[in-house]
Design a protein around this motif. Structure first.
Motif, PDB file in Angstrom:
ATOM      1  N   ASP A 149      38.669  46.359  37.298  1.00 42.98           N
ATOM      2  CA  ASP A 149      38.545  47.473  38.236  1.00 42.98           C
ATOM      3  C   ASP A 149      38.851  47.008  39.646  1.00 42.98           C
ATOM      4  OD1 ASP A 149      37.915  49.151  36.233  1.00 42.98           O
ATOM      5  OD2 ASP A 149      35.829  49.440  36.778  1.00 42.98           O
ATOM      6  N   ALA A 150      39.193  47.939  40.496  1.00 48.23           N
ATOM      7  CA  ALA A 150      39.628  47.600  41.852  1.00 48.23           C
ATOM      8  C   ALA A 150      38.595  46.791  42.630  1.00 48.23           C
ATOM      9  CB  ALA A 150      39.978  48.876  42.607  1.00 48.23           C
ATOM     10  N   THR A 151      37.338  47.219  42.585  1.00 47.82           N
ATOM     11  CA  THR A 151      36.323  46.540  43.397  1.00 47.82           C
ATOM     12  C   THR A 151      36.053  45.112  42.925  1.00 47.82           C
ATOM     13  OG1 THR A 151      35.275  48.628  44.038  1.00 47.82           O
ATOM     14  CG2 THR A 151      33.943  46.624  44.239  1.00 47.82           C
ATOM     15  N   PRO A 152      35.720  44.881  41.649  1.00 46.60           N
ATOM     16  CA  PRO A 152      35.489  43.496  41.221  1.00 46.60           C
ATOM     17  C   PRO A 152      36.746  42.636  41.334  1.00 46.60           C
ATOM     18  CG  PRO A 152      35.484  44.966  39.334  1.00 46.60           C
ATOM     19  CD  PRO A 152      35.439  45.831  40.557  1.00 46.60           C
ATOM     20  N   LYS A 153      37.899  43.231  41.117  1.00 45.46           N
ATOM     21  CA  LYS A 153      39.141  42.474  41.230  1.00 45.46           C
ATOM     22  C   LYS A 153      39.305  41.956  42.654  1.00 45.46           C
ATOM     23  CE  LYS A 153      44.052  42.821  40.004  1.00 45.46           C
ATOM     24  NZ  LYS A 153      45.099  43.719  39.451  1.00 45.46           N
ATOM     25  N   LYS A 154      39.038  42.813  43.613  1.00 49.28           N
ATOM     26  CA  LYS A 154      39.132  42.420  45.018  1.00 49.28           C
ATOM     27  C   LYS A 154      38.084  41.371  45.360  1.00 49.28           C
ATOM     28  CE  LYS A 154      38.993  44.392  49.713  1.00 49.28           C
ATOM     29  NZ  LYS A 154      38.797  45.644  50.482  1.00 49.28           N
ATOM     30  N   ALA A 155      36.876  41.541  44.810  1.00 52.58           N
ATOM     31  CA  ALA A 155      35.778  40.614  45.100  1.00 52.58           C
ATOM     32  C   ALA A 155      36.074  39.224  44.528  1.00 52.58           C
ATOM     33  CB  ALA A 155      34.468  41.159  44.534  1.00 52.58           C
ATOM     34  N   ALA A 192      38.993  37.997  43.908  1.00 57.45           N
ATOM     35  CA  ALA A 192      40.106  37.423  44.663  1.00 57.45           C
ATOM     36  C   ALA A 192      39.605  36.762  45.943  1.00 57.45           C
ATOM     37  CB  ALA A 192      41.130  38.512  44.989  1.00 57.45           C
ATOM     38  N   ALA A 193      38.634  37.389  46.585  1.00 57.15           N
ATOM     39  CA  ALA A 193      38.070  36.820  47.808  1.00 57.15           C
ATOM     40  C   ALA A 193      37.337  35.513  47.514  1.00 57.15           C
ATOM     41  CB  ALA A 193      37.120  37.828  48.451  1.00 57.15           C
ATOM     42  N   VAL A 194      36.631  35.477  46.382  1.00 52.85           N
ATOM     43  CA  VAL A 194      35.888  34.274  46.001  1.00 52.85           C
ATOM     44  C   VAL A 194      36.844  33.125  45.671  1.00 52.85           C
ATOM     45  CG1 VAL A 194      34.390  33.275  44.224  1.00 52.85           C
ATOM     46  CG2 VAL A 194      33.848  35.521  45.190  1.00 52.85           C
ATOM     47  N   THR A 195      37.875  33.409  44.882  1.00 49.87           N
ATOM     48  CA  THR A 195      38.808  32.334  44.511  1.00 49.87           C
ATOM     49  C   THR A 195      39.612  31.846  45.718  1.00 49.87           C
ATOM     50  OG1 THR A 195      40.469  33.979  43.822  1.00 49.87           O
ATOM     51  CG2 THR A 195      39.003  33.112  42.117  1.00 49.87           C
ATOM     52  N   ASP A 196      39.883  32.746  46.645  1.00 55.16           N
ATOM     53  CA  ASP A 196      40.597  32.332  47.860  1.00 55.16           C
ATOM     54  C   ASP A 196      39.727  31.404  48.699  1.00 55.16           C
ATOM     55  OD1 ASP A 196      42.915  32.587  49.682  1.00 55.16           O
ATOM     56  OD2 ASP A 196      41.466  33.541  51.016  1.00 55.16           O
ATOM     57  N   ALA A 197      38.437  31.722  48.766  1.00 57.35           N
ATOM     58  CA  ALA A 197      37.517  30.867  49.520  1.00 57.35           C
ATOM     59  C   ALA A 197      37.402  29.492  48.867  1.00 57.35           C
ATOM     60  CB  ALA A 197      36.142  31.528  49.601  1.00 57.35           C
ATOM     61  N   PHE A 198      37.390  29.469  47.533  1.00 62.60           N
ATOM     62  CA  PHE A 198      37.329  28.186  46.823  1.00 62.60           C
ATOM     63  C   PHE A 198      38.582  27.365  47.103  1.00 62.60           C
ATOM     64  CE2 PHE A 198      38.496  25.843  42.876  1.00 62.60           C
ATOM     65  CZ  PHE A 198      37.499  24.875  42.938  1.00 62.60           C
ATOM     66  N   VAL A 214      43.318  28.553  41.962  1.00 64.54           N
ATOM     67  CA  VAL A 214      42.762  29.236  40.794  1.00 64.54           C
ATOM     68  C   VAL A 214      43.788  30.241  40.285  1.00 64.54           C
ATOM     69  CG1 VAL A 214      40.947  30.734  39.887  1.00 64.54           C
ATOM     70  CG2 VAL A 214      40.391  28.989  41.587  1.00 64.54           C
ATOM     71  N   LYS A 215      44.208  30.054  39.052  1.00 63.52           N
ATOM     72  CA  LYS A 215      45.138  30.979  38.419  1.00 63.52           C
ATOM     73  C   LYS A 215      44.302  31.971  37.613  1.00 63.52           C
ATOM     74  CE  LYS A 215      48.997  31.217  35.131  1.00 63.52           C
ATOM     75  NZ  LYS A 215      49.847  30.423  34.195  1.00 63.52           N
ATOM     76  N   THR A 216      44.218  33.191  38.105  1.00 60.96           N
ATOM     77  CA  THR A 216      43.345  34.196  37.498  1.00 60.96           C
ATOM     78  C   THR A 216      44.097  35.086  36.526  1.00 60.96           C
ATOM     79  OG1 THR A 216      41.994  34.255  39.508  1.00 60.96           O
ATOM     80  CG2 THR A 216      41.748  36.088  37.967  1.00 60.96           C
ATOM     81  N   ASN A 217      43.529  35.250  35.351  1.00 60.13           N
ATOM     82  CA  ASN A 217      44.071  36.159  34.348  1.00 60.13           C
ATOM     83  C   ASN A 217      43.108  37.328  34.236  1.00 60.13           C
ATOM     84  OD1 ASN A 217      45.950  36.811  32.085  1.00 60.13           O
ATOM     85  ND2 ASN A 217      44.062  36.669  30.924  1.00 60.13           N
ATOM     86  N   ALA A 245      25.471  29.836  47.106  1.00 57.83           N
ATOM     87  CA  ALA A 245      25.069  31.010  47.878  1.00 57.83           C
ATOM     88  C   ALA A 245      26.279  31.601  48.599  1.00 57.83           C
ATOM     89  CB  ALA A 245      23.991  30.610  48.886  1.00 57.83           C
ATOM     90  N   LYS A 246      27.186  30.766  49.029  1.00 57.55           N
ATOM     91  CA  LYS A 246      28.374  31.227  49.744  1.00 57.55           C
ATOM     92  C   LYS A 246      29.222  32.130  48.865  1.00 57.55           C
ATOM     93  CE  LYS A 246      32.565  29.591  52.088  1.00 57.55           C
ATOM     94  NZ  LYS A 246      33.316  28.404  52.573  1.00 57.55           N
ATOM     95  N   ALA A 247      29.503  31.708  47.643  1.00 62.48           N
ATOM     96  CA  ALA A 247      30.336  32.498  46.744  1.00 62.48           C
ATOM     97  C   ALA A 247      29.693  33.841  46.421  1.00 62.48           C
ATOM     98  CB  ALA A 247      30.606  31.717  45.459  1.00 62.48           C
ATOM     99  N   GLU A 248      28.396  33.821  46.157  1.00 64.24           N
ATOM    100  CA  GLU A 248      27.709  35.067  45.839  1.00 64.24           C
ATOM    101  C   GLU A 248      27.726  36.013  47.035  1.00 64.24           C
ATOM    102  OE1 GLU A 248      23.982  34.876  43.902  1.00 64.24           O
ATOM    103  OE2 GLU A 248      24.667  33.502  42.342  1.00 64.24           O
ATOM    104  N   GLY A 249      27.565  35.448  48.234  1.00 63.51           N
ATOM    105  CA  GLY A 249      27.597  36.276  49.435  1.00 63.51           C
ATOM    106  C   GLY A 249      28.949  36.933  49.630  1.00 63.51           C
ATOM    107  N   ILE A 250      30.012  36.185  49.359  1.00 60.06           N
ATOM    108  CA  ILE A 250      31.366  36.729  49.490  1.00 60.06           C
ATOM    109  C   ILE A 250      31.566  37.884  48.503  1.00 60.06           C
ATOM    110  CG2 ILE A 250      33.813  36.233  49.111  1.00 60.06           C
ATOM    111  CD1 ILE A 250      33.226  33.358  50.088  1.00 60.06           C
ATOM    112  N   TYR A 251      31.148  37.650  47.270  1.00 60.64           N
ATOM    113  CA  TYR A 251      31.324  38.690  46.251  1.00 60.64           C
ATOM    114  C   TYR A 251      30.542  39.953  46.609  1.00 60.64           C
ATOM    115  CZ  TYR A 251      31.926  40.977  41.780  1.00 60.64           C
ATOM    116  OH  TYR A 251      32.271  41.888  40.819  1.00 60.64           O
ATOM    117  N   MET A 252      29.268  39.784  46.946  1.00 58.29           N
ATOM    118  CA  MET A 252      28.416  40.930  47.231  1.00 58.29           C
ATOM    119  C   MET A 252      28.857  41.677  48.487  1.00 58.29           C
ATOM    120  SD  MET A 252      26.723  40.805  44.563  1.00 58.29           S
ATOM    121  CE  MET A 252      26.642  39.054  44.285  1.00 58.29           C
TER     122      MET A 252
END
Length: 437
Positions: free
Chosen positions: A58-64, A66-72, A80-83, A347-354
């Motif tokens: 879905d659009a929202t989790p997909k965007k979230a 993407a933000a987490v993997t970009d931060a990593f 990170v190659k996401t499927n 905590a950083k990754a969870e904060g980005i996602y949320m």
């Protein structure tokens, strides 16, 4: 999934509930979907690349995500190659996927569903990851992340509680008080009915029969405690046990206060009746907020923990489905995958996602909650204070057993509630088909 396993996001939530009974091996091959089964192929052998199988279509989790993997990537210099696969397809294909060439890291669910694949040897223990992230999690969450062998296999990302939701303005208008025990709860439902409201919103038609499990779970947990409930869910206790009969008796007492014709209504329609002030309460998950777009309405929504029935157990258990990540059995880049999981558990990754997906709450105690709305803050406090956390009926048990035996039995019973003896005997007669000693 993003929201209660079947979460309600038709793609990320409801699916959680739509896990076919073939998921855990019954007809798994027939459920193979090439898009998912092949997603682990290629790319994983690069030491600078980690492959990630995501059900966040879905659009929202997909965007979230993407933000987490970009931060990593920025933190680690690893790519990170996401499927990305839609939620339903992911769940229906998971067994075949894990036996093939899965991605290094993949999204999944805590508790029984995680333990099933860990026991089958389709996931890698990650105790080394938990040595780094463990301080940020409660004991209840740690338990949810362990396999039957006591090793860690799961990194949580978010969860969301089930509770009794209501509109503050409706309670103010009628002078209702929040109930804390069973007698008060039933009395409130009775008064709501007199006042012309459907006391408890109800919608379990079509593929939404899962929605009624929330009430059963809480009734059983409050009346008989966490240990018995989990034994029942895991196939270790008989459904003809007197304690299960007690739960059905309590449910029958509550049944007259359910919104009429629930079998012809979706969970979304039932939730909307609460928002429209046609129903007084709804036993539902925080994902209810997905249907709210106006902040003025959101601020009028509140919830209370399912009331106490037996003081021995109080309100010590909270249903809080937890979604997160696992490490595949033979990751192509184990070192990179381990680093990725350590980041995902931070905590950083969870904060980005949320910050992008506000329909859930972070599990890591150190995650930034500054952007939380009032419901998220209250939800986080409710979960943090729980002695036990359950994952919901179809996550704590074999999904085939729940979807083909328990849910149909419950929905039929709700149409004509009786003492439940025939219902429980029927369910018990099927238990051995799904659970072995």
């Amino acid at each position: 999934m993003t929201l209660h396993s079947r979460s309600l996001r038709t793609a990320a939530g409801p699916s959680r509930r739509t896990v076919l009974h073939g998921l855990f091996g019954v007809g798994a091959a027939a459920l193979a979907v090439p898009a998912l089964a092949a997603c682990g192929a290629g790319g994983g052998s690069d030491p600078k690349t980690v492959t990630f199988g995501s059900n966040g279509g879905d659009a929202t989790p997909k965007k979230a995500y993407a933000a987490v993997t970009d931060a990593f990537r920025k933190d680690s210099s690893l790519t990170v190659k996401t499927n990305v696969v839609d939620h339903d397809t992911f769940q229906k294909s998971i067994s075949t996927y894990l036996q093939g060439t899965p991605d290094d890291v993949f999204t999944w669910f805590a508790g029984y569903r995680m333990q099933y694949f860990a026991k089958k040897g389709l996931a890698t223990p990650i105790d080394d990851v938990w040595a780094k992230i463990g301080a940020g999690y409660s004991d209840a969450t740690k338990q949810l992340s362990k396999g039957e062998d006591g090793k860690y296999y799961f990194v949580p990302l978010y969860n969301y509680p089930w509770a009794v939701f209501y509109r503050k303005s409706v309670f103010r208008q009628h002078g209702y008080q929040v109930p804390t025990n069973w007698s008060q709860f039933v009395a409130l439902a009775k008064q709501m009915k007199k006042d012309g409201l459907a006391p408890i919103a109800s919608g379990y038609g079509g593929g939404d029969s899962w929605s009624i499990l929330g009430a059963f779970d809480y009734l059983n947990l409050r009346a008989n405690g966490y240990d018995f409930h989990m034994s029942l869910m895991r196939g270790q206790a008989a459904w003809t046990d007197a304690r299960a009969a007690k739960t059905i008796d309590l449910w029958r007492e509550l049944a007259p206060y359910y919104q009429a014709n629930g079998g012809g209504r979706s969970w979304q329609d039932a939730a909307q009746s609460l928002l429209d002030k046609k129903s007084g309460m709804a036993i539902i998950g925080l994902f209810l907020g997905q249907q709210v777009t106006e902040e003025s309405l959101r601020s009028d929504i509140d919830f209370f923990p399912f009331p106490e029935i037996d003081p021995t157990y109080g309100q010590d258990t909270v249903e809080a489905p937890t979604d997160g990540f696992m490490l595949s059995r033979r990751p192509k880049n184990p070192d990179g995958a381990t680093k990725f999981l350590e980041f995902l558990g931070s905590a950083k990754a969870e904060g980005i996602y949320m910050g992008i997906d506000p329909s859930n709450v972070a599990v890591n105690s150190g995650a930034d909650k500054g952007s939380y709305n009032a419901l998220q803050k209250k939800a986080a406090d409710l979960i943090a204070g729980a002695k036990h956390i359950t994952q919901f009926g179809d996550r704590d048990s074999d999904p085939g057993f729940i979807s083909t035996v328990v849910e149909p039995g419950f929905t039929e019973w709700l149409n004509h509630p009786d003492d439940g003896s025939a219902l429980l005997k029927k369910i018990e007669s099927q238990r051995s088909r799904f659970f072995t000693a």
